[in-house]
Design an enzyme around this catalytic site. Structure first.
Site, PDB file in Angstrom:
ATOM      1  N   ASP A  68       0.869  -1.186   0.000  1.00 33.71           N
ATOM      2  CA  ASP A  68       0.000   0.000   0.000  1.00 33.71           C
ATOM      3  C   ASP A  68       0.902   1.232   0.000  1.00 33.71           C
ATOM      4  O   ASP A  68       1.496   1.571   1.029  1.00 33.71           O
ATOM      5  CB  ASP A  68      -0.904   0.022   1.236  1.00 33.71           C
ATOM      6  N   ARG A  76       3.958   2.823   2.933  1.00 32.65           N
ATOM      7  CA  ARG A  76       4.779   1.865   3.685  1.00 32.65           C
ATOM      8  C   ARG A  76       6.275   2.077   3.484  1.00 32.65           C
ATOM      9  O   ARG A  76       7.074   1.747   4.353  1.00 32.65           O
ATOM     10  CB  ARG A  76       4.425   0.425   3.280  1.00 32.65           C
ATOM     11  N   ARG A 143      -7.424  10.524   2.042  1.00 34.36           N
ATOM     12  CA  ARG A 143      -6.954   9.533   1.072  1.00 34.36           C
ATOM     13  C   ARG A 143      -7.680   9.696  -0.263  1.00 34.36           C
ATOM     14  O   ARG A 143      -7.201   9.215  -1.297  1.00 34.36           O
ATOM     15  CB  ARG A 143      -7.168   8.117   1.603  1.00 34.36           C
ATOM     16  N   LYS A 173     -10.075   1.231  -5.276  1.00 35.86           N
ATOM     17  CA  LYS A 173     -10.732   0.828  -4.033  1.00 35.86           C
ATOM     18  C   LYS A 173     -11.476   2.036  -3.441  1.00 35.86           C
ATOM     19  O   LYS A 173     -11.121   3.176  -3.751  1.00 35.86           O
ATOM     20  CB  LYS A 173      -9.719   0.249  -3.036  1.00 35.86           C
ATOM     21  N   HIS A 174     -12.568   1.795  -2.708  1.00 34.23           N
ATOM     22  CA  HIS A 174     -13.122   0.544  -2.217  1.00 34.23           C
ATOM     23  C   HIS A 174     -14.529   0.437  -2.782  1.00 34.23           C
ATOM     24  O   HIS A 174     -15.448   1.099  -2.284  1.00 34.23           O
ATOM     25  CB  HIS A 174     -13.152   0.518  -0.696  1.00 34.23           C
ATOM     26  N   HIS A 186     -12.165  -1.358   9.427  1.00 33.95           N
ATOM     27  CA  HIS A 186     -11.146  -2.125  10.146  1.00 33.95           C
ATOM     28  C   HIS A 186     -11.633  -2.474  11.549  1.00 33.95           C
ATOM     29  O   HIS A 186     -11.185  -3.458  12.144  1.00 33.95           O
ATOM     30  CB  HIS A 186      -9.845  -1.319  10.269  1.00 33.95           C
ATOM     31  N   ASP A 256     -10.942  -7.158   0.274  1.00 39.14           N
ATOM     32  CA  ASP A 256     -10.193  -6.394   1.265  1.00 39.14           C
ATOM     33  C   ASP A 256      -9.750  -7.394   2.333  1.00 39.14           C
ATOM     34  O   ASP A 256     -10.149  -8.567   2.327  1.00 39.14           O
ATOM     35  CB  ASP A 256     -11.058  -5.268   1.845  1.00 39.14           C
TER      36      ASP A 256
END
Length: 345
Positions: A68, A76, A143, A173-174, A186, A256
Site C-alpha cells: 500500500d 509503507r 486519502r 478501491k473501495h 477495520h 479487502d
C-alpha cells in the site's frame, strides 16, 4: 531451494519481519498462495527490501507482490531514497489555493509512485483510492482525491495513466465507495442505508467511469442495507450481478483484508475466504493474523481456481522493470518528484 512456477493461487498473505523465516517459506510453497503484501515492518532499507523480494521470488517466481503506497498516512516505503508522497486530497487543496493542477502533473505523480515500487521488484501498489470523500469517513478522508465524483474521475484517471506508463497495474478501491460511511471497517461493519440511486449518482460514479482503466478492484466491507444484506466483498449481487454482469467488468477482484472487523460476520477465516471467492473475488487477503492465514491455506489446498481467474491475476504482475539508478534521469519521475514536493511544501 528451487523456484516454483505454478500460477497464482487465490490467497494473499503477509510476513512478519525483514526476512523470511521457515514458516514463511513453507507457506509460500503452498499452491493456494498467489500473493504477498508487504508492510512498513518489512522495510528497513531499500537494499534490505530488494533482498526480501528476491528471497520471495526464489520460492515463487510468479507470486504477486503488493504494497500500500498511496501517499499521506498510507505509505509503507518512506525512507532511503523513496519520495515522500502527499495524501491525494492535497491536490484539491493545492488547486483551491493556486491554479488547477494539470493532468500531466498528476500523471507524473502516479508514475513516480509506481516506478519506485517497481524498481524494488514489487508488482503493485493497491492504488488509487476512488472513494468520494473529504473528511466525513474516519478511514478515508484525505486519502480521497475529492468529495466531487467528477474530480475523482479526472484526477484518478490521470494518476492511473501515470501508473500504467510506469508499467504497474491499477487497483481501484473501495468499490462501490466507502466515503459516505463514517465508521472504519477495520474496526466495525459499517451499514450504508442509502438507496441504489443515491449510491449510483455519487459513490459508484468514479468506478463506473474508470472501469476501462482499472486492472483490479477491491470491494468495501460495507453493507448497503437497501440494496443487499451481505457486505459487498461477500455479495454475489454486488460482485457478479452488478460488477461482472451489469457493468461488464472483466478485471481482477481482490477482497479487502479478511482480518478486518468488517469481515467477521462472515464466520471463521476459512468461511470468510470461501464466501468471498464464491461471491466473485479472484484473490482473498489475510493480513496481520498468521493463524488465520494458515487456516485459509489449509481450507484452500485443493480449491479449484477458475482458469479465467488465474489469467486475470497474471495481468497484475509487473509489466516493466526499472533500475533504481535510472529513475532520477527519467523526465516523468523528475516531474512527479517536483509536484510531490510542491504539494508537501
Amino acid at each position: 531451494m528451487t523456484t516454483q512456477t505454478m500460477g497464482p493461487g487465490p490467497l494473499m498473505i503477509d510476513v512478519d519481519g525483514l526476512e523470511l523465516n521457515q514458516e514463511d517459506e513453507q507457506l509460500l510453497q503452498q499452491a493456494c498462495v498467489g500473493g504477498l503484501i508487504l508492510f512498513q515492518r518489512n522495510f528497513s532499507s531499500r537494499s534490505q527490501l530488494c533482498e526480501l523480494v528476491k528471497s520471495i521470488r526464489a520460492i515463487r517466481q510468479d507470486i504477486i507482490i503488493a504494497v500500500d503506497q498511496e501517499g499521506g498516512r498510507v505509505q509503507r516505503l518512506k525512507e532511503d531514497g523513496f519520495q515522500r508522497l502527499p495524501a491525494m486530497q492535497k491536490i484539491k487543496d493545492y488547486q483551491e489555493a493556486q491554479t488547477a493542477a494539470s493532468e500531466t502533473e498528476i500523471e507524473q505523480l502516479g508514475f513516480l509512485m509506481a516506478s519506485e515500487v517497481l524498481a524494488c521488484g514489487i508488482d503493485i501498489s493497491f492504488a488509487p483510492v476512488l472513494d468520494v470523500d473529504e473528511s466525513f469517513s474516519s478511514i478515508i478522508g484525505d486519502r480521497s482525491f475529492s468529495d466531487d465524483p467528477r474530480e475523482v474521475v479526472r484526477l484518478g484517471s490521470a494518476f492511473m495513466r501515470g501508473m500504467s506508463n510506469a508499467g504497474m497495474a491499477t487497483t481501484g478501491k473501495h468499490f462501490p465507495g466507502h466515503g459516505a460511511v463514517q465508521e472504519d471497517s477495520h474496526l466495525t461493519l459499517p451499514v450504508d442505508k442509502r438507496s441504489w440511486a443515491e449510491v449510483e449518482q455519487r459513490d459508484l460514479l468514479p468506478f463506473a467511469k474508470l472501469l476501462p482503466q482499472l486492472d483490479a478492484l477491491m470491494p468495501a466491507h460495507i453493507i448497503f442495507s437497501q440494496i443487499d444484506e451481505q457486505p459487498v466483498g461477500f455479495s454475489e449481487y454486488w460482485l457478479k450481478t452488478v460488477l461482472r454482469d451489469k457493468m461488464a467488468y472483466n478485471g481482477v477482484i481482490f477482497s479487502d483484508d479478511l482480518s478486518m472487523e468488517g469481515a467477521v460476520q462472515a464466520g471463521s477465516y476459512a468461511e470468510r475466504a470461501k464466501l468471498a471467492l464464491s461471491a466473485g473475488c479472484d484473490m482473498v487477503l489475510v493480513c496481520n493474523n498468521r493463524q488465520g492465514a494458515l487456516e485459509v491455506a489449509d481450507a484452500l489446498q485443493n480449491y479449484p481456481l477458475a482458469p479465467e481467474s488465474q489469467e486475470r491475476l497474471m495481468t497484475m504482475l509487473a509489466r516493466r522493470q526499472w533500475a533504481w539508478e535510472n529513475l532520477a534521469s527519467d523526465s516523468s519521475w523528475q516531474g512527479g518528484k517536483a509536484f510531490a514536493e510542491r504539494l508537501l511544501a
